[in-house]
Design a protein around this motif. Structure first.
Motif, short mmCIF file in Angstrom:
data_model
loop_
_atom_site.label_atom_id
_atom_site.label_comp_id
_atom_site.label_asym_id
_atom_site.label_seq_id
_atom_site.Cartn_x
_atom_site.Cartn_y
_atom_site.Cartn_z
N ILE A 1 0.85 -1.19 0.00
CA ILE A 1 0.00 0.00 0.00
C ILE A 1 0.88 1.24 0.00
CG2 ILE A 1 -1.75 1.32 1.26
CD1 ILE A 1 -2.61 -1.32 2.59
N GLN B 1 2.22 3.65 3.85
CA GLN B 1 1.67 4.96 4.20
C GLN B 1 2.11 5.31 5.61
OE1 GLN B 1 0.81 6.40 1.20
NE2 GLN B 1 -0.66 7.45 2.50
N GLY C 1 3.35 -1.82 9.11
CA GLY C 1 3.03 -0.47 8.69
C GLY C 1 3.97 0.55 9.28
N SER D 1 -5.05 4.49 6.33
CA SER D 1 -4.84 3.09 5.95
C SER D 1 -4.91 2.18 7.17
CB SER D 1 -3.51 2.91 5.21
OG SER D 1 -2.43 3.39 5.99
N ARG D 2 -4.40 2.67 8.31
CA ARG D 2 -4.49 1.87 9.53
C ARG D 2 -5.95 1.63 9.91
NH1 ARG D 2 -1.16 2.75 14.94
NH2 ARG D 2 -1.47 4.96 14.57
N ARG E 1 0.88 -8.22 9.02
CA ARG E 1 0.58 -6.83 8.66
C ARG E 1 1.67 -5.92 9.24
NH1 ARG E 1 -3.61 -9.44 10.90
NH2 ARG E 1 -3.36 -8.37 12.90
N ASP F 1 2.15 -1.86 4.52
CA ASP F 1 1.53 -0.54 4.44
C ASP F 1 2.63 0.52 4.54
OD1 ASP F 1 0.03 1.73 4.58
OD2 ASP F 1 -0.96 1.24 6.49
N TYR G 1 -1.14 -3.73 13.33
CA TYR G 1 0.03 -4.31 12.68
C TYR G 1 0.66 -5.38 13.57
CZ TYR G 1 -0.65 -0.18 9.83
OH TYR G 1 -1.20 0.79 9.02
#
Length: 363
Positions: free
Chosen positions: A15, A97, A121, A102-103, A119, A95, A128
């Protein structure tokens, strides 16, 4: 933290929505991901204005864009995004971002039972499963994103952006170079613009024009100007210096910039998105910073150097100068100073962090 085993990862979602310069920087991390998971199917989720940058990118099986930031269709598009990710049945989501948006979407996905099992981020924390080592707000985007990948054992070794222009554009750039006599290493590139909404980021038309003259007098046969719609008048004025100035404003697409710059002796520009595309060429690049912090905004690459004046008001990020000496941060960087540094820049002797003459610092 436990490293991820590549053989257990079949499908990956990356992402990265914005901003444009950060998306270009993230392309270096995308290269690291592709190398770490050579057998995985990798998808990229970006925004509509960025998707064309990856239309011919062999690293991704699919590039998809749903505008979850649309004011009119935010909720409808968010639902569509959730359905798309759930249907992807990803094993890993990366992720890149650094936002709560997004979170939030990944949290909704987790609550409804459709989140990938691994996950990671930039922000860290819930939802995450792996956390970045670097979380300082003032850190460069690259360092933060690298720490995200390192958290799951991915080596981060790609030094500059990696983009894949369409084959027909590569041919078009080659034709432009031939038509204008742009021989390897015998032309310099200037990036004199910046977004019209941020005028203080611009060094100034007159200074770029003076630098072009000085560079040419030093023996650089051609000086190339690259800019977008906001720089038409700027480039036209600089081009009046002589027929040795090649004004390519309006004749290049974004993915043309790196191939065009790949043959340049060096590049000089403002803190602008164009500079990030130029950094993908891997050529010496000098970025002139004033109101923005070079530690956060400078393009990435081993041959990229940023300079900034030593003043109390630097890094103000203002759109209107409050210093009684208007635009003092950019005035301190003179065309003569830049011209005198160009031989060292081209030779690889001008380094980030080294002492430089004048009331300036290098980054």
């Amino acid at each position: 933290m436990t490293a991820v085993q590549p053989e257990n990862i079949r499908r990956i979602l990356v992402i990265k929505w914005s901003a444009l310069g950060d998306v270009v920087i993230a392309s270096a991390l995308m290269e690291d991901i592709a190398r770490a998971f050579p057998d995985a199917e990798i998808h990229l989720n970006t925004q509509p204005n960025c998707s064309s940058l990856f239309a011919h990118d062999p690293r991704f099986s699919e590039v998809w864009a749903i505008d979850v930031r649309s004011k009119k269709q935010r909720w409808a598009n968010s639902v569509a995004w959730l359905k798309k990710v759930r249907a992807g049945r990803y094993d890993l989501v990366i992720d890149l971002q650094r936002s709560d948006h997004s979170r939030f979407l990944l949290t909704l996905l987790w609550l409804t039972g459709g989140a990938p099992r691994i996950r990671i981020g930039n922000l860290g924390g819930f939802p995450y499963t792996h956390q970045p080592a670097i979380r300082q707000p003032g850190a460069h985007a690259l360092a933060i994103m690298q720490s995200v990948l390192q958290a799951i054992g991915i080596p981060t070794t790609t030094p500059h952006p990696v983009l894949y222009p369409p084959p027909d554009r590569m041919a078009a750039v080659a034709a432009l170079r031939q038509a204008h006599g742009l021989e390897e290493g015998r032309y310099g590139v200037l990036l004199p613009g910046a977004a019209a909404a941020h005028p203080l980021k611009r060094w100034g038309t007159q200074r770029f024009a003076e630098l072009a003259q000085l560079w040419h007098q030093q023996g650089m046969p051609k000086i190339v100007l690259i800019g977008g719609p906001d720089e038409v008048d700027v480039c036209a004025e600089i081009a009046e210096a002589g027929d040795w100035v090649v004004n390519l404003n309006g004749r290049l697409q974004l993915l043309d910039i790196a191939p065009l710059c790949a043959g340049a002796a060096a590049i000089v520009g403002n803190d602008t998105g164009t500079a990030h595309f130029a950094s993908a060429a891997g050529r010496p690049l000098l970025v002139l910073c004033g109101p923005t912090d070079p530690r956060r905004v400078k393009p990435i690459g081993p041959q990229v150097v940023a300079v900034q004046a030593v003043l109390p008001c630097i890094n103000c990020y203002a759109k209107t100068c409050r210093n009684p000496d208007t635009h003092a941060c950019m005035k301190a960087i003179t065309p003569e100073w830049v011209a005198a540094r160009l031989p060292a820049l081209i030779a690889g002797e001008l380094k980030a962090g080294q002492a430089v003459p004048g009331n300036l610092r290098s980054f």
